[in-house]
Design a protein around this motif. Structure first.
Motif, mmCIF file in Angstrom:
data_model
loop_
_atom_site.group_PDB
_atom_site.id
_atom_site.type_symbol
_atom_site.label_atom_id
_atom_site.label_comp_id
_atom_site.label_asym_id
_atom_site.label_seq_id
_atom_site.Cartn_x
_atom_site.Cartn_y
_atom_site.Cartn_z
ATOM 1 N N ALA A 38 -2.875 -10.297 -46.210
ATOM 2 C CA ALA A 38 -4.165 -9.803 -45.747
ATOM 3 C C ALA A 38 -4.273 -8.302 -45.999
ATOM 4 C CB ALA A 38 -4.355 -10.105 -44.268
ATOM 5 N N ASN A 40 -5.907 -4.561 -44.977
ATOM 6 C CA ASN A 40 -6.381 -3.799 -43.834
ATOM 7 C C ASN A 40 -6.630 -2.355 -44.257
ATOM 8 O OD1 ASN A 40 -5.906 -5.798 -41.448
ATOM 9 N ND2 ASN A 40 -4.024 -5.892 -42.633
ATOM 10 N N GLU A 64 0.351 -7.369 -43.816
ATOM 11 C CA GLU A 64 0.358 -8.675 -43.142
ATOM 12 C C GLU A 64 0.613 -9.744 -44.187
ATOM 13 O OE1 GLU A 64 -2.615 -9.243 -39.557
ATOM 14 O OE2 GLU A 64 -3.683 -8.416 -41.266
ATOM 15 N N GLU A 116 -4.858 -17.888 -42.982
ATOM 16 C CA GLU A 116 -5.089 -17.620 -41.559
ATOM 17 C C GLU A 116 -3.877 -16.922 -40.938
ATOM 18 O OE1 GLU A 116 -7.656 -20.999 -39.486
ATOM 19 O OE2 GLU A 116 -6.092 -21.853 -40.773
ATOM 20 N N SER A 119 -3.578 -13.317 -41.481
ATOM 21 C CA SER A 119 -4.682 -12.535 -40.917
ATOM 22 C C SER A 119 -4.592 -12.354 -39.411
ATOM 23 C CB SER A 119 -6.013 -13.228 -41.254
ATOM 24 O OG SER A 119 -6.168 -13.356 -42.637
ATOM 25 N N THR A 123 -4.369 -7.382 -36.825
ATOM 26 C CA THR A 123 -5.669 -7.156 -36.198
ATOM 27 C C THR A 123 -5.659 -7.551 -34.723
ATOM 28 O OG1 THR A 123 -6.306 -9.234 -37.239
ATOM 29 C CG2 THR A 123 -7.148 -7.240 -38.222
ATOM 30 N N GLY A 151 -12.119 -6.789 -39.471
ATOM 31 C CA GLY A 151 -11.027 -7.605 -38.943
ATOM 32 C C GLY A 151 -10.690 -7.278 -37.504
ATOM 33 N N PRO A 300 -8.738 -16.161 -36.704
ATOM 34 C CA PRO A 300 -9.037 -15.219 -37.784
ATOM 35 C C PRO A 300 -10.129 -15.777 -38.698
ATOM 36 C CG PRO A 300 -6.665 -15.550 -37.565
ATOM 37 C CD PRO A 300 -7.331 -16.576 -36.697
ATOM 38 N N VAL A 302 -11.314 -15.635 -42.206
ATOM 39 C CA VAL A 302 -11.030 -15.268 -43.595
ATOM 40 C C VAL A 302 -12.305 -15.514 -44.391
ATOM 41 C CG1 VAL A 302 -9.618 -15.715 -45.627
ATOM 42 C CG2 VAL A 302 -8.599 -15.860 -43.330
ATOM 43 N N LYS A 326 -11.805 -10.986 -42.485
ATOM 44 C CA LYS A 326 -10.556 -10.660 -43.185
ATOM 45 C C LYS A 326 -10.652 -10.968 -44.673
ATOM 46 C CE LYS A 326 -7.092 -9.654 -41.546
ATOM 47 N NZ LYS A 326 -6.427 -8.394 -41.174
ATOM 48 N N VAL A 328 -8.231 -11.510 -47.946
ATOM 49 C CA VAL A 328 -6.850 -11.957 -48.157
ATOM 50 C C VAL A 328 -6.587 -12.084 -49.648
ATOM 51 C CG1 VAL A 328 -5.200 -13.839 -47.763
ATOM 52 C CG2 VAL A 328 -6.786 -13.170 -45.949
#
Length: 333
Positions: A38, A40, A64, A116, A119, A123, A151, A300, A302, A326, A328
């Motif tokens: 993921a 960020n 992540e 998932e 993610s 967060t 996120g 989460p 996504v 999120k 990814v």
């Protein structure tokens, strides 16, 4: 093995797929064959040398990850080869194989995807620490979330509702506002793009105050910063808590006379340092998140998945503040 590498300071366009040494698991470590990573906001900063940590180059961004245990080091008993796991790190996870401390890795529930799993931790881990440990959230609190469609923002909306707060999400577009409503927010504010003039700043403060009601907000979750911070602080209630989470709009300067007049607290939120200093409290928070996930109270979102070689595009979208939920990168099938 391959990684998406930063070889010199710069934007996402400077990243390139390159070779790194094959990792080996040391004592207390596992090697994870990464399936998903993921993105960020720290990934935006770290490749430009603007983050608080500056890894030695070449390095891969990515904090992540989720994947399958490839090997285990001495003393590791919680995991075995083939286990589906997820974890977090400061950076380095946009690679085919990542070595992690076993204590920083958790099982991916069978019913959840790798996307998932990748993610969840950063967060939601940041946000539960912010709301519970730093914000002392309680049922009935008024919570204002800035950047509510990102996120951490959506995590704050979901967790705020799970803890019994009234949640107002502030975002920059109707599309983002709908995502925040879908996450359970009680109300939304659509604000303009900074920078703001003095009059525009006052108008935004008035918007926040109107949504906060007579008592104001007991909690402000600020994952945006910049010119949005002071108007939000002006809407805080007596003995409120202002949670400093991030600065994609710039590092703000707050007029401290407001903190005196409202007898409010400004609390920094540095989840990584908290997790390192107080691992048992952090594990308790993470377990609470897993319980909420299983109960359907959080999940989460996504919204876009990028192929490995296009990982830089995901970071560019994050930098442009275009992400909802999120983003990814799928490293491997």
């Amino acid at each position: 093995m391959k990684g998406l590498l930063s070889r010199a300071p710069g934007g996402p366009e400077t990243l390139e797929i390159g070779e790194l040494p094959e990792p080996a698991a040391g004592a207390g470590e596992v090697v994870v064959a990464v399936k998903a990573c993921a993105i960020n906001y720290p990934d935006v900063l770290i490749i430009e040398d603007k983050y608080q940590f500056k890894p030695q180059r070449p390095f891969a961004p990515g904090g992540e990850f989720a994947g399958v245990v490839d090997s285990v080091g001495e003393g590791v008993t919680r995991f075995k080869v083939g286990d589906r796991v997820m974890g977090n790190s400061g950076n380095g996870a946009l690679v085919e194989k990542f070595v992690a401390k076993a204590d920083n890795v958790y099982p991916v529930p069978e019913e959840r995807s790798f996307e998932e799993g990748a993610s969840m931790l950063l967060t939601y881990g940041t946000t539960i620490h912010a709301l519970v440990d730093r914000g002392h959230i309680k049922e009935g609190d008024n919570l204002l979330v800035l950047g509510a469609a990102g996120g951490v923002g959506l995590a704050a909306v979901e967790l705020g509702k799970a803890f019994g707060a009234r949640v107002v999400g502030a975002v920059s577009s109707e599309e983002k506002a709908q995502a925040v409503r879908d996450a359970g927010a009680d109300d939304v504010i659509i604000y303009g793009r900074a920078p703001f003039s003095k009059d525009e700043s006052k108008a935004l403060a008035d918007q926040f105050k109107e949504k906060g009601g007579k008592a104001g907000f007991q909690l402000v979750y600020d994952a945006v910063g910049g010119d949005y911070a002071e108007p939000a602080l002006r809407s805080i209630g007596w003995e409120g808590r202002y949670l400093v989470v991030g600065f994609p709009a710039g590092i703000p300067k707050l007029p401290l006379n407001l903190t005196l007049l409202k007898s409010c607290d400004v609390a920094g939120v540095f989840w990584g340092a908290f997790a390192a200093r107080e691992p048992e409290r952090n594990r308790a928070n993470i377990q609470q998140l897993f319980d909420m996930w299983a109960a359907g109270k959080i999940a989460p979102r996504v919204t876009e998945v990028f192929p490995f070689e296009k990982g830089g595009d995901a970071i560019a979208k994050m930098a442009a503040r275009g992400a909802i939920g999120k983003l990814v990168v799928r490293v491997a099938e």
